[in-house]
Design a protein around this motif. Structure first.
Motif, PDB file in Angstrom:
ATOM      1  N   LEU A 134       0.808  -1.214   0.000  1.00  0.00           N
ATOM      2  CA  LEU A 134       0.000   0.000   0.000  1.00  0.00           C
ATOM      3  C   LEU A 134       0.843   1.267   0.000  1.00  0.00           C
ATOM      4  CD1 LEU A 134      -2.760  -0.923   2.626  1.00  0.00           C
ATOM      5  CD2 LEU A 134      -2.952  -0.930   0.123  1.00  0.00           C
ATOM      6  N   ILE A 135       0.372   2.257  -0.718  1.00  0.00           N
ATOM      7  CA  ILE A 135       0.958   3.591  -0.632  1.00  0.00           C
ATOM      8  C   ILE A 135       0.355   4.343   0.546  1.00  0.00           C
ATOM      9  CG2 ILE A 135       1.189   5.812  -1.830  1.00  0.00           C
ATOM     10  CD1 ILE A 135       1.170   4.305  -4.461  1.00  0.00           C
ATOM     11  N   ARG A 136      -0.933   4.145   0.805  1.00  0.00           N
ATOM     12  CA  ARG A 136      -1.621   4.775   1.922  1.00  0.00           C
ATOM     13  C   ARG A 136      -2.355   3.695   2.710  1.00  0.00           C
ATOM     14  NH1 ARG A 136      -5.767   8.489  -0.050  1.00  0.00           N
ATOM     15  NH2 ARG A 136      -5.733   9.379   2.064  1.00  0.00           N
ATOM     16  N   HIS A 137      -2.185   3.717   4.027  1.00  0.00           N
ATOM     17  CA  HIS A 137      -2.785   2.698   4.880  1.00  0.00           C
ATOM     18  C   HIS A 137      -4.108   3.143   5.487  1.00  0.00           C
ATOM     19  CE1 HIS A 137       1.502   1.504   4.789  1.00  0.00           C
ATOM     20  NE2 HIS A 137       1.019   0.284   4.865  1.00  0.00           N
ATOM     21  N   ARG A 138      -4.290   4.436   5.675  1.00  0.00           N
ATOM     22  CA  ARG A 138      -5.478   4.898   6.368  1.00  0.00           C
ATOM     23  C   ARG A 138      -6.786   4.544   5.640  1.00  0.00           C
ATOM     24  NH1 ARG A 138      -3.680   9.453   7.623  1.00  0.00           N
ATOM     25  NH2 ARG A 138      -4.665  10.850   6.115  1.00  0.00           N
ATOM     26  N   PRO A 139      -6.861   4.644   4.312  1.00  0.00           N
ATOM     27  CA  PRO A 139      -8.113   4.243   3.653  1.00  0.00           C
ATOM     28  C   PRO A 139      -8.513   2.798   3.946  1.00  0.00           C
ATOM     29  CG  PRO A 139      -6.775   5.540   2.146  1.00  0.00           C
ATOM     30  CD  PRO A 139      -5.925   5.268   3.354  1.00  0.00           C
ATOM     31  N   LEU A 140      -7.550   1.883   3.992  1.00  0.00           N
ATOM     32  CA  LEU A 140      -7.860   0.497   4.328  1.00  0.00           C
ATOM     33  C   LEU A 140      -8.379   0.397   5.755  1.00  0.00           C
ATOM     34  CD1 LEU A 140      -7.852  -2.545   3.767  1.00  0.00           C
ATOM     35  CD2 LEU A 140      -5.444  -2.591   4.479  1.00  0.00           C
ATOM     36  N   MET A 141      -7.763   1.134   6.681  1.00  0.00           N
ATOM     37  CA  MET A 141      -8.208   1.099   8.071  1.00  0.00           C
ATOM     38  C   MET A 141      -9.636   1.604   8.202  1.00  0.00           C
ATOM     39  SD  MET A 141      -4.613   2.610   9.559  1.00  0.00           S
ATOM     40  CE  MET A 141      -5.226   2.935  11.204  1.00  0.00           C
ATOM     41  N   ILE A 142      -9.950   2.689   7.506  1.00  0.00           N
ATOM     42  CA  ILE A 142     -11.308   3.233   7.549  1.00  0.00           C
ATOM     43  C   ILE A 142     -12.296   2.232   6.968  1.00  0.00           C
ATOM     44  CG2 ILE A 142     -12.808   5.057   6.658  1.00  0.00           C
ATOM     45  CD1 ILE A 142     -10.339   6.914   6.726  1.00  0.00           C
ATOM     46  N   ALA A 143     -11.946   1.622   5.833  1.00  0.00           N
ATOM     47  CA  ALA A 143     -12.832   0.634   5.206  1.00  0.00           C
ATOM     48  C   ALA A 143     -13.081  -0.546   6.143  1.00  0.00           C
ATOM     49  CB  ALA A 143     -12.230   0.161   3.887  1.00  0.00           C
ATOM     50  N   CYS A 144     -12.052  -0.995   6.841  1.00  0.00           N
ATOM     51  CA  CYS A 144     -12.216  -2.121   7.774  1.00  0.00           C
ATOM     52  C   CYS A 144     -13.192  -1.766   8.888  1.00  0.00           C
ATOM     53  CB  CYS A 144     -10.859  -2.508   8.364  1.00  0.00           C
ATOM     54  SG  CYS A 144      -9.751  -3.331   7.195  1.00  0.00           S
ATOM     55  N   GLU A 145     -13.082  -0.558   9.429  1.00  0.00           N
ATOM     56  CA  GLU A 145     -13.990  -0.141  10.493  1.00  0.00           C
ATOM     57  C   GLU A 145     -15.433  -0.035   9.982  1.00  0.00           C
ATOM     58  OE1 GLU A 145     -12.295  -0.937  12.979  1.00  0.00           O
ATOM     59  OE2 GLU A 145     -12.197   0.905  14.169  1.00  0.00           O
ATOM     60  N   LEU A 146     -15.596   0.481   8.762  1.00  0.00           N
ATOM     61  CA  LEU A 146     -16.945   0.595   8.203  1.00  0.00           C
ATOM     62  C   LEU A 146     -17.573  -0.777   7.963  1.00  0.00           C
ATOM     63  CD1 LEU A 146     -16.412   3.524   5.661  1.00  0.00           C
ATOM     64  CD2 LEU A 146     -17.643   3.609   7.840  1.00  0.00           C
ATOM     65  N   VAL A 147     -16.794  -1.703   7.410  1.00  0.00           N
ATOM     66  CA  VAL A 147     -17.299  -3.058   7.180  1.00  0.00           C
ATOM     67  C   VAL A 147     -17.675  -3.714   8.511  1.00  0.00           C
ATOM     68  CG1 VAL A 147     -16.646  -5.376   6.425  1.00  0.00           C
ATOM     69  CG2 VAL A 147     -16.094  -3.396   4.992  1.00  0.00           C
ATOM     70  N   SER A 148     -16.825  -3.543   9.514  1.00  0.00           N
ATOM     71  CA  SER A 148     -17.114  -4.116  10.826  1.00  0.00           C
ATOM     72  C   SER A 148     -18.372  -3.509  11.427  1.00  0.00           C
ATOM     73  CB  SER A 148     -15.929  -3.892  11.770  1.00  0.00           C
ATOM     74  OG  SER A 148     -14.770  -4.555  11.302  1.00  0.00           O
ATOM     75  N   GLY A 149     -18.533  -2.195  11.266  1.00  0.00           N
ATOM     76  CA  GLY A 149     -19.720  -1.537  11.792  1.00  0.00           C
ATOM     77  C   GLY A 149     -21.000  -2.042  11.148  1.00  0.00           C
ATOM     78  N   VAL A 150     -20.979  -2.209   9.841  1.00  0.00           N
ATOM     79  CA  VAL A 150     -22.159  -2.719   9.140  1.00  0.00           C
ATOM     80  C   VAL A 150     -22.453  -4.159   9.563  1.00  0.00           C
ATOM     81  CG1 VAL A 150     -23.079  -3.343   6.873  1.00  0.00           C
ATOM     82  CG2 VAL A 150     -21.872  -1.167   7.179  1.00  0.00           C
ATOM     83  N   ALA A 151     -21.402  -4.973   9.722  1.00  0.00           N
ATOM     84  CA  ALA A 151     -21.600  -6.362  10.138  1.00  0.00           C
ATOM     85  C   ALA A 151     -22.222  -6.430  11.531  1.00  0.00           C
ATOM     86  CB  ALA A 151     -20.269  -7.105  10.107  1.00  0.00           C
ATOM     87  N   ALA A 152     -21.714  -5.613  12.461  1.00  0.00           N
ATOM     88  CA  ALA A 152     -22.272  -5.604  13.811  1.00  0.00           C
ATOM     89  C   ALA A 152     -23.712  -5.104  13.806  1.00  0.00           C
ATOM     90  CB  ALA A 152     -21.409  -4.739  14.732  1.00  0.00           C
TER      91      ALA A 152
END
Length: 475
Positions: A134-152
């Motif tokens: 990755l060139i930028r890590h923060r977008p992946l981190m944000i996406a992971c939190e959003l996916v987790s939030g929707v799953a919960a």
């Protein structure tokens, strides 16, 4: 009482620990394609400022404001603490939902529990490869939190619609676990961009303290929410925590311009990370110690509750209070570790802390006497050990940052996560089976002896003989 690293925190864990900060210079043996030797590690100048993204060099320590005055680090720390606290709530709410509302069988509960560990085994190594590309890590981190939030969020919605089932809970756990594995692989590389290299130990300590803060407030919050809102609605708190974390991460302004590692295929890249973790003498010692600690910690954890109640006669209501004291000890340990590391260096702090690991478990295994004495010993030892766990995990993370090759940091971190979390299920199974054969107290004593073996890994490595200059003496 958890004595397990979640990669952060050897992890990370615990568990936990591999990011883009001040890198170790490539030694001649590394340039030739050979693993670094003890001499290479000893001769590496850890203080030399190396170029970072954008062609700049790290600011001198004197011009860097304290972490608590840095907006982006505060946002990162708050995001992690919020997310982890929400996860603590779900650790109580989800099993209660399965048991009370869905009448889950023991097999179904086992599957639900295993779902939390499975993503690390299935995707742990690959997540490191992804992070290094990755060139930028923060977008992946944000996406992971959003996916987790929707799953919960799917849990209370499915319950409201009458569609909630145990397989759905397992699917939610797998989704959140997979997103968490990816998040952890990107989190520490991102931390290196947000903070100055001279504040590495303090920043890692702060993130490790998030787990202690969550362990203090999470269980109480979970109990209150379950009591007031019912178990499935309490899971909504986890969904909101993930979404708040994503918004906080989105607010971080520090730019990222990482240099992605050149890839020669997924499994070749995975093998390269494994090879680096095994052949480097320091990384090998950290990996071996982490696996040893987590295996025997889970052996201990498997029988801990039964031993407390059936053998020591500790009232059930006080066990939660003892766990809370361990969390408070972790917060104190995070505050103390950064100061000790500045004075004596991370290596010295780690050498001492690893020797103290088995003390609490040994005390628990030998404990007898009146109830007040048992509670006093358990409270004192739990608080102290909570600090020791955070101290060790913090120093492990900082040392890994320093010695892991920059282009392999994501894979080294993922390899350690895979290994130290992978043995947890095996350790828990061993503890249960061993208790049937030799009794609860003997399993406790075996666990203490096993965790003591982790000191052999650390004290027989270059960490024992090589001490980089403490931060307080660096220019």
């Amino acid at each position: 009482m958890k004595r397990v690293f979640h990669s952060s925190a050897l992890c990370q864990a615990a568990v936990a620990s591999t990011t883009r900060q001040k890198a170790v210079e490539t030694s001649p043996s590394q340039q030739d394609g050979h693993p670094p030797t003890r001499e290479d590690y000893a001769s590496t100048p850890p203080d030399r400022p190396l170029p970072v993204e954008g062609g700049t060099t790290p600011r001198p320590a004197s011009s860097t404001p304290p972490l608590h005055r840095q907006r982006d680090y505060r946002l990162l720390w708050t995001a992690r603490t919020t997310s982890i606290t929400g996860s603590e709530v779900s650790k109580l709410a989800v099993p209660l939902t399965a048991v009370t509302l869905l009448a889950a069988s023991p097999t179904e509960m086992g599957l639900l529990t295993a779902a939390a560990f499975l993503p690390a085994l299935l995707f742990g190594l690959q997540s490191g490869v992804i992070a290094d590309r990755l060139i930028r890590h923060r977008p992946l981190m944000i996406a992971c939190e959003l996916v987790s939030g929707v799953a919960a969020l799917a849990v209370p919605v499915a319950w409201w619609l009458g569609l909630l089932t145990v397989p759905l809970l397992v699917a939610v756990a797998l989704t959140i676990g997979t997103a968490g594995v990816l998040f952890k692989a990107a989190n520490l590389p991102h931390l290196a961009v947000v903070v100055s290299p001279t504040q590495r130990t303090e920043a890692v300590a702060g993130l490790n303290a998030s787990y202690s803060v969550a362990s203090v407030g999470g269980p109480g919050l979970a109990g209150a929410l379950v009591q007031l809102l019912t178990a499935p609605i309490a899971v909504l708190a986890e969904a909101l925590a993930f979404l708040i974390s994503a918004l906080l991460l989105r607010s971080i302004r520090t730019p990222e311009h990482s240099q992605p590692a050149r890839s020669r295929g997924m499994w070749h890249d995975v093998a390269e990370g494994l090879r680096a973790s095994i052949t480097h003498p320091v990384l090998r010692a950290l990996l071996g110690a982490g696996v040893t600690i987590n295996f025997f910690a889970m052996t201990y954890t498997a029988v801990y509750m039964l031993y407390m109640i059936n053998t020591l006669g500790i009232p059930q209501g006080l066990i939660g209070a003892l766990i809370t004291l361990s969390g408070l000890g972790g917060v104190l340990g995070a505050w103390t570790t950064s100061r000790l590391a500045k004075c004596y260096g991370e290596e010295r702090v780690m050498l001492v802390s690893v020797l103290l690991f088995p003390v609490e478990i040994l005390a628990v295994g030998l404990l007898s006497g009146p109830l007040w004495w048992k509670l006093a010993v358990l409270a004192l030892m739990g608080t102290i050990t909570g600090g020791i766990v955070v101290a060790y995990a913090t120093c492990m993370g900082s040392i890994t940052l320093r010695v892991a090759p920059p282009e392999l940091r994501g894979r080294v971190n993922a390899t350690m996560t895979f290994a130290v979390q992978g043995v947890m299920a095996l350790g828990g199974l061993t503890g249960g089976l061993l208790a049937e054969a030799v009794g609860l107290r003997n399993v406790i004593l075996v666990s203490a002896a096993g965790i003591a073996l982790s000191a052999v890994w650390i004290w027989s490595s270059p960490l024992r003989t090589t001490f980089p200059m403490p931060h307080a003496e660096r220019g």
